[in-house]
Motif scaffolding. Structure first.
Motif, PDB file in Angstrom:
ATOM      1  N   LYS A 171     -10.682 -10.044   7.912  1.00  0.00           N
ATOM      2  CA  LYS A 171     -11.374  -9.527   6.738  1.00  0.00           C
ATOM      3  C   LYS A 171     -10.433  -8.818   5.766  1.00  0.00           C
ATOM      4  O   LYS A 171     -10.733  -8.674   4.587  1.00  0.00           O
ATOM      5  N   LEU A 179      -8.619 -16.974   9.804  1.00  0.00           N
ATOM      6  CA  LEU A 179      -9.834 -17.166   9.014  1.00  0.00           C
ATOM      7  C   LEU A 179     -10.787 -15.982   9.117  1.00  0.00           C
ATOM      8  O   LEU A 179     -11.568 -15.725   8.203  1.00  0.00           O
ATOM      9  N   SER A 180     -10.731 -15.261  10.230  1.00  0.00           N
ATOM     10  CA  SER A 180     -11.663 -14.151  10.437  1.00  0.00           C
ATOM     11  C   SER A 180     -11.084 -12.797  10.046  1.00  0.00           C
ATOM     12  O   SER A 180     -11.746 -11.773  10.205  1.00  0.00           O
ATOM     13  N   ARG A 207     -13.858 -21.474   6.247  1.00  0.00           N
ATOM     14  CA  ARG A 207     -14.568 -20.607   7.182  1.00  0.00           C
ATOM     15  C   ARG A 207     -14.921 -21.388   8.436  1.00  0.00           C
ATOM     16  O   ARG A 207     -15.091 -22.601   8.389  1.00  0.00           O
ATOM     17  N   ALA A 225      -7.588 -17.232   3.112  1.00  0.00           N
ATOM     18  CA  ALA A 225      -8.447 -18.349   3.517  1.00  0.00           C
ATOM     19  C   ALA A 225      -8.752 -19.300   2.370  1.00  0.00           C
ATOM     20  O   ALA A 225      -9.499 -20.262   2.534  1.00  0.00           O
ATOM     21  N   LEU A 280      -8.743 -11.782   3.213  1.00  0.00           N
ATOM     22  CA  LEU A 280      -9.673 -12.855   2.872  1.00  0.00           C
ATOM     23  C   LEU A 280      -9.059 -13.878   1.922  1.00  0.00           C
ATOM     24  O   LEU A 280      -9.384 -15.061   1.968  1.00  0.00           O
ATOM     25  N   LYS A 311     -19.839 -19.217  11.475  1.00  0.00           N
ATOM     26  CA  LYS A 311     -20.075 -18.099  10.561  1.00  0.00           C
ATOM     27  C   LYS A 311     -20.881 -18.555   9.352  1.00  0.00           C
ATOM     28  O   LYS A 311     -21.734 -17.832   8.849  1.00  0.00           O
ATOM     29  N   LEU A 312     -20.590 -19.759   8.896  1.00  0.00           N
ATOM     30  CA  LEU A 312     -21.334 -20.282   7.755  1.00  0.00           C
ATOM     31  C   LEU A 312     -22.793 -20.474   8.122  1.00  0.00           C
ATOM     32  O   LEU A 312     -23.688 -20.174   7.339  1.00  0.00           O
TER      33      LEU A 312
END
Length: 266
Positions: free
Chosen positions: A70, A67-68, A117, A76, A73, A121-122
């Motif tokens: 980058k 999920l992390s 996410r 996800a 992306l 982070k959200l």
């Protein structure tokens, strides 16, 4: 003295108040009734079953690492992320989703699929004081723009963004744009995202909305299209197509299967 009674084909043992206190029997525990011999019976407390909590640390690490990431992306996106997990990992993922440790995130209700996410982070994103370029992706501007709005700034990105309505910059310049154009970002007529090569694309909403439908329709028709074919068939600048396709990947409408090859996500 204990008394025996029968009710609904079940035997009930009744103790006097004094015997009940002395026995220390607990109604919340289970007991085993044992006949030792004729006339002699034993009541034995069952040993509590010890349940060992399963260690999900390895699975959790994999899920949150995916999920992390980058650089991937698009993985996800709801419906695609699940395919990356085996049966056990998927079960754990659903538990994390139900518990709120993982959340579904949509930049706008018009998107078909959400992006998964980590909830932390959200929360960080929501707590930011300044609007970010990424937060405006897909959101309608408060006032519909019919032409580019000139920027009141002398930043190095100014000539390209003012002339073309979009630009591709590095992280430091993207931060500069976020600060200089805070009002425009808040009004949702400017947004952008980080692309897979580490650069940031920034575009005015009127320009994105003008070309998004035909680019998306072209790729949908062909299922997958490379950058060169999109540029030649739609007669658009290569850099503009890269920007819009990058944003469509962020939205979850496209997947960049390999560099400059975009596939429609059905």
């Amino acid at each position: 003295m204990a008394r025996i009674s029968v009710k609904d084909n079940k035997i009930h043992i009744e103790l006097s108040e004094e015997e009940s206190k002395k026995s220390n029997l607990n109604a919340n525990k289970e007991y085993e009734f044992i006949k030792a011999k004729d006339g002699l019976f034993l009541l034995s407390e069952k040993a509590a079953a010890i349940e060992h909590a399963k260690d999900y640390s390895a699975i959790d690490n994999k899920i949150f690492s995916l999920l992390s990431d980058k650089k991937q992306l698009s993985n996800a996106v709801e419906g695609r992320f699940e395919k990356l997990l085996n049966k056990e990992e998927l079960s754990r993922f659903n538990d994390l989703l139900k518990s709120g440790k993982i959340v579904k995130f949509k930049l706008s209700d018009k998107y078909k699929r959400a992006i998964y996410r980590a909830s932390e982070k959200l929360a960080e994103k929501k707590s930011e004081q300044k609007p970010s370029l990424e937060q405006n992706l897909g959101q309608k501007p408060s006032v519909q723009q019919t032409k580019p709005v000139s920027l009141q700034t002398a930043g190095e990105y100014f000539p390209t963004l003012t002339k073309d309505g979009y630009t591709i910059v590095d992280e430091s310049v993207a931060k500069e744009i976020s600060e200089d154009c805070a009002d425009r970002i808040k009004d949702k007529d400017l947004f952008g995202t980080k692309m897979f090569d580490g650069k940031y694309c920034v575009i005015e909403s009127w320009l994105f909305e003008k070309h998004e439908p035909k680019i998306l329709e072209f790729i949908k028709k062909n299922k997958c299209s490379d950058l060169a074919s999109i540029v030649s068939n739609l007669n658009l600048p290569e850099s503009l197509v890269r920007v819009i396709c990058g944003l469509l990947c962020e939205k979850g409408d496209l997947l960049e299967k390999r560099r400059n090859l975009y596939c429609f996500i059905s």
